[in-house]
Design a protein around this motif. Structure first.
Motif, mmCIF file in Angstrom:
data_model
loop_
_atom_site.group_PDB
_atom_site.id
_atom_site.type_symbol
_atom_site.label_atom_id
_atom_site.label_comp_id
_atom_site.label_asym_id
_atom_site.label_seq_id
_atom_site.Cartn_x
_atom_site.Cartn_y
_atom_site.Cartn_z
ATOM 1 N N PRO A 293 23.237 21.013 28.277
ATOM 2 C CA PRO A 293 22.717 19.665 28.104
ATOM 3 C C PRO A 293 21.547 19.617 27.126
ATOM 4 O O PRO A 293 20.680 20.493 27.136
ATOM 5 C CB PRO A 293 22.275 19.267 29.514
ATOM 6 C CG PRO A 293 23.052 20.150 30.425
ATOM 7 C CD PRO A 293 23.201 21.446 29.686
ATOM 8 N N GLY A 294 21.531 18.597 26.285
ATOM 9 C CA GLY A 294 20.459 18.435 25.314
ATOM 10 C C GLY A 294 19.397 17.471 25.782
ATOM 11 O O GLY A 294 19.412 17.006 26.922
ATOM 12 N N ASP A 295 18.465 17.185 24.892
ATOM 13 C CA ASP A 295 17.441 16.186 25.164
ATOM 14 C C ASP A 295 17.233 15.372 23.896
ATOM 15 O O ASP A 295 17.996 15.493 22.932
ATOM 16 C CB ASP A 295 16.140 16.828 25.653
ATOM 17 C CG ASP A 295 15.617 17.886 24.684
ATOM 18 O OD1 ASP A 295 15.769 17.705 23.451
ATOM 19 O OD2 ASP A 295 15.053 18.896 25.144
ATOM 20 N N GLU A 296 16.209 14.519 23.855
ATOM 21 C CA GLU A 296 16.018 13.610 22.734
ATOM 22 C C GLU A 296 15.664 14.321 21.435
ATOM 23 O O GLU A 296 15.817 13.756 20.353
ATOM 24 C CB GLU A 296 14.933 12.581 23.077
ATOM 25 C CG GLU A 296 15.333 11.622 24.198
ATOM 26 C CD GLU A 296 14.262 10.582 24.473
ATOM 27 O OE1 GLU A 296 13.189 10.681 23.834
ATOM 28 O OE2 GLU A 296 14.490 9.695 25.308
ATOM 29 N N SER A 297 15.194 15.577 21.529
ATOM 30 C CA SER A 297 14.787 16.284 20.313
ATOM 31 C C SER A 297 15.783 17.359 19.881
ATOM 32 O O SER A 297 15.655 17.911 18.789
ATOM 33 C CB SER A 297 13.416 16.940 20.529
ATOM 34 O OG SER A 297 13.490 17.923 21.557
ATOM 35 N N SER A 298 16.772 17.646 20.725
ATOM 36 C CA SER A 298 17.699 18.740 20.442
ATOM 37 C C SER A 298 19.079 18.381 20.981
ATOM 38 O O SER A 298 19.315 18.420 22.189
ATOM 39 C CB SER A 298 17.185 20.039 21.097
ATOM 40 O OG SER A 298 18.094 21.091 20.887
ATOM 41 N N PHE A 299 19.994 18.023 20.073
ATOM 42 C CA PHE A 299 21.314 17.586 20.512
ATOM 43 C C PHE A 299 22.286 17.558 19.322
ATOM 44 O O PHE A 299 21.869 17.556 18.162
ATOM 45 C CB PHE A 299 21.248 16.189 21.136
ATOM 46 C CG PHE A 299 20.700 15.130 20.217
ATOM 47 C CD1 PHE A 299 21.543 14.358 19.428
ATOM 48 C CD2 PHE A 299 19.330 14.907 20.126
ATOM 49 C CE1 PHE A 299 21.039 13.386 18.568
ATOM 50 C CE2 PHE A 299 18.813 13.934 19.278
ATOM 51 C CZ PHE A 299 19.674 13.174 18.488
ATOM 52 N N ILE A 300 23.577 17.539 19.642
ATOM 53 C CA ILE A 300 24.622 17.423 18.619
ATOM 54 C C ILE A 300 24.847 15.944 18.322
ATOM 55 O O ILE A 300 25.156 15.155 19.218
ATOM 56 C CB ILE A 300 25.919 18.095 19.097
ATOM 57 C CG1 ILE A 300 25.719 19.611 19.173
ATOM 58 C CG2 ILE A 300 27.082 17.755 18.172
ATOM 59 C CD1 ILE A 300 26.896 20.365 19.743
ATOM 60 N N ALA B 286 31.965 14.714 28.519
ATOM 61 C CA ALA B 286 32.863 14.141 29.518
ATOM 62 C C ALA B 286 32.460 14.476 30.948
ATOM 63 O O ALA B 286 32.994 13.892 31.901
ATOM 64 C CB ALA B 286 34.286 14.626 29.262
ATOM 65 N N GLY B 287 31.540 15.434 31.109
ATOM 66 C CA GLY B 287 31.143 15.848 32.437
ATOM 67 C C GLY B 287 32.042 16.913 33.035
ATOM 68 O O GLY B 287 31.858 17.311 34.193
ATOM 69 N N SER B 288 33.026 17.402 32.264
ATOM 70 C CA SER B 288 33.920 18.448 32.761
ATOM 71 C C SER B 288 33.222 19.804 32.808
ATOM 72 O O SER B 288 33.568 20.652 33.629
ATOM 73 C CB SER B 288 35.162 18.549 31.868
ATOM 74 O OG SER B 288 35.857 17.324 31.835
ATOM 75 N N SER B 289 32.293 20.008 31.906
ATOM 76 C CA SER B 289 31.507 21.242 31.858
ATOM 77 C C SER B 289 30.044 20.880 31.695
ATOM 78 O O SER B 289 29.707 19.770 31.271
ATOM 79 C CB SER B 289 31.945 22.121 30.686
ATOM 80 O OG SER B 289 33.314 22.454 30.760
ATOM 81 N N ARG B 290 29.186 21.834 32.015
ATOM 82 C CA ARG B 290 27.752 21.608 31.811
ATOM 83 C C ARG B 290 27.137 22.709 30.956
ATOM 84 O O ARG B 290 26.303 22.434 30.097
ATOM 85 C CB ARG B 290 27.043 21.513 33.157
ATOM 86 C CG ARG B 290 25.589 21.074 33.043
ATOM 87 C CD ARG B 290 25.020 20.661 34.367
ATOM 88 N NE ARG B 290 23.604 20.311 34.256
ATOM 89 C CZ ARG B 290 23.146 19.127 33.873
ATOM 90 N NH1 ARG B 290 24.003 18.161 33.556
ATOM 91 N NH2 ARG B 290 21.850 18.885 33.805
ATOM 92 N N HIS B 291 27.549 23.962 31.174
ATOM 93 C CA HIS B 291 27.033 25.075 30.393
ATOM 94 C C HIS B 291 28.216 25.912 29.899
ATOM 95 O O HIS B 291 28.941 26.500 30.708
ATOM 96 C CB HIS B 291 26.068 25.928 31.216
ATOM 97 C CG HIS B 291 24.788 25.229 31.536
ATOM 98 N ND1 HIS B 291 23.710 25.226 30.667
ATOM 99 C CD2 HIS B 291 24.421 24.487 32.611
ATOM 100 C CE1 HIS B 291 22.719 24.525 31.204
ATOM 101 N NE2 HIS B 291 23.123 24.063 32.381
#
Length: 336
Positions: free
Chosen positions: A171-178, A131-136
């Motif tokens: 934040p994730g990327d194309e190889s590591s994400f939920i 949602a953009g409310s948090s980043r880390h």
């Protein structure tokens, strides 16, 4: 869309270890070896008098900040999952925020869940990032259940241990994400795993509470009560179809998942789930023997171990599942 990923996990366990031999010496009438075959626990870490879940959590976070100095500056949210907080208020997350000296812009709140607490918190944290409310986000899972256990209750004393884990989500990327998650609740079974007394409904009286005998177990209403048969039946009936539904929702076959990291409830529970899900031991790791059931910290503790052993690597497809008190359950599918 901002996808979230697990950046790192750190853990901390109490110094004192209680072995099954120790328990057998204290309770020679208990058949500890037979019980150990069901629990899978050979030893557990016990918090010291005056040592709380918050203390254990602080040490885990400090380890994370030492190993990943950039995390201290990046963190903007703390989710602290515990059922053994220092105070009724303020929340543990706020006290931890103060101990760590983090900026006032950091959000901090508690989650009061047990064995499903890590996967619930992971789902909430991923949603905040999306949602953009948090980043880390720091997801802190810590409990000192041994302080809620009657010393004369064989059903819980042989099983639970204390511990803490902190998971850094960012934040994730194309190889590591939920990829996704699913959760659920059956509040009609809330009494199957509970501490009946000690809060607003049944406050602790000034006089000592009478202990009640329950088969070979003896406890007061301020101690943990667990109906093992109900919990076992619930887990076997609910978790396998729940996992299959999550995988199906994300066009994933069971064999696509490299490892299934489940809440470390007991050997009996895990044996039944492994058989029902048709999984091999190498894809269904466990670490009960050395730490016991550490409640919401059990999955991140297991993940930390598997990463350290090189059995989980970046990009691996994993499935986490937590289930227990509430009764509640939640699972997460992710590429580590």
């Amino acid at each position: 869309m901002i996808r979230a990923r697990i950046h790192a996990v750190s853990v901390h366990l109490p110094t004192h270890v209680e072995t099954n031999d120790d328990l057998h010496a204290q309770h020679p009438d208990w058949n500890v070896p037979e019980a150990a075959r069901h629990t899978g626990v050979e030893q557990r870490h016990i918090s010291a008098p005056g040592e709380t879940a918050l203390d254990l959590a602080e040490q885990a976070v400090l380890k994370l900040f030492t190993q990943h100095p950039q995390a201290r500056e990046a963190v903007d949210t703390i989710i602290f999952c515990t059922q053994t907080p220092d105070h009724r208020l303020p929340p543990n997350a706020c006290v931890l925020h103060g101990r760590l000296g983090l900026p006032r812009t950091v959000a901090a709140f508690d989650v009061n869940l047990a064995c499903s607490g890590f996967t619930y918190s992971l789902t909430v944290a991923a949603g905040l990032i999306h949602a953009g409310s948090s980043r880390h986000v720091l997801i802190v899972n810590a409990d000192t259940y041994t302080k809620l256990i009657s010393p004369d209750d064989r059903s819980t004393r042989l099983l639970f241990g204390d511990g803490a884990a902190v998971t850094w989500l960012g934040p994730g990327d194309e190889s590591s994400f939920i990829l996704g998650s699913a959760w659920g609740t059956d509040g009609t079974l809330n009494g199957a795993f509970c501490v009946p007394g000690g809060a607003a409904r049944l406050p602790t009286p000034p006089e000592p509470l009478p202990a009640e005998q329950d088969g070979p177990n003896r406890r007061t209403r301020d101690h943990i009560y667990m109906n093992g048969k109900t919990m076992l039946s619930f887990t076997y009936q609910m978790v396998p179809p729940h996992i299959h539904a999550l995988l199906s929702a994300h066009d994933t076959q069971p064999d696509d998942v490299k490892q299934y990291l489940f809440h470390q409830a007991s050997n009996m529970v895990l044996d039944g789930l492994r058989a029902r899900l048709h999984l091999t031991d190498d894809r269904f790791p466990r670490h009960l023997a050395q730490v016991g059931n550490t409640v919401s910290a059990s999955i991140p503790l297991l993940l930390h171990e598997q990463v350290a052993l090189g059995r989980v690597r970046r990009g691996d497809l994993l499935c986490f599942s937590g289930f227990g008190s509430g009764l509640s359950w939640a699972s997460v599918l992710l590429r580590y």
